[in-house]
Design a protein around this motif. Structure first.
Motif: not given
Length: 150
Positions: A127-137
């Motif tokens: 979940v963190h990886a998905m949040w971080r990817t969406a945040y950074e992109d």
């Protein structure tokens, strides 16, 4: 948390899982502002406040539940009223492990989750990886796009 889309038993909240989730988010995410439980005596939900959100949201919060049956909900909401959820629970509208996409995280919009793992630390990292990817992109469509994260 929107528990009315669940069918069957969710089970009692498993506090050690919520503690592990809290510790991982504090370790992994520099934008964590604070963490809290909804009730200090008998917590049913972990709340993680973030100092920034997706897109132009000024802040965000994750409301997290994890049951003794290994069922969960990671519900994101931000200052722009964008919602999404990664869930694992029995229901009548989607696979047991599913994702409710933004912006409303509507019950009937649930789709299969890209998260296949079920162990608490792995689900949290995913979940963190998905949040971080969406945040950074800056891309909400990246939230449920990975191949079996983490």
């Amino acid at each position: 948390m929107n528990g009315n889309d669940r069918a069957g038993e969710f089970g009692p909240i498993y506090l050690p899982a919520l503690q592990r989730i809290r510790d991982l988010w504090l370790e992994l995410e520099p934008l964590v502002d604070e963490t809290a439980y909804d009730d200090v005596v008998a917590p049913t939900e972990l709340q993680i406040s973030l100092s920034d959100g997706l897109g132009d949201a000024e802040n965000a919060r994750l409301d997290i539940q994890w049951s003794e049956l290994g069922l969960y909900s990671f519900h994101y909401v931000d200052s722009n009223d964008v919602n999404w959820r990664f869930d694992r629970h029995p229901n009548t509208h989607s696979p047991e492990i599913h994702f409710h996409p933004p912006p409303e995280a509507a019950t009937m919009d649930a789709e299969p989750s890209c998260i296949d793992v079920t162990e608490v630390s792995l689900v949290t990292r995913a979940v963190h990886a998905m949040w971080r990817t969406a945040y950074e992109d800056d891309a909400l469509d990246r939230l449920n796009s990975a191949s079996n994260p983490p």
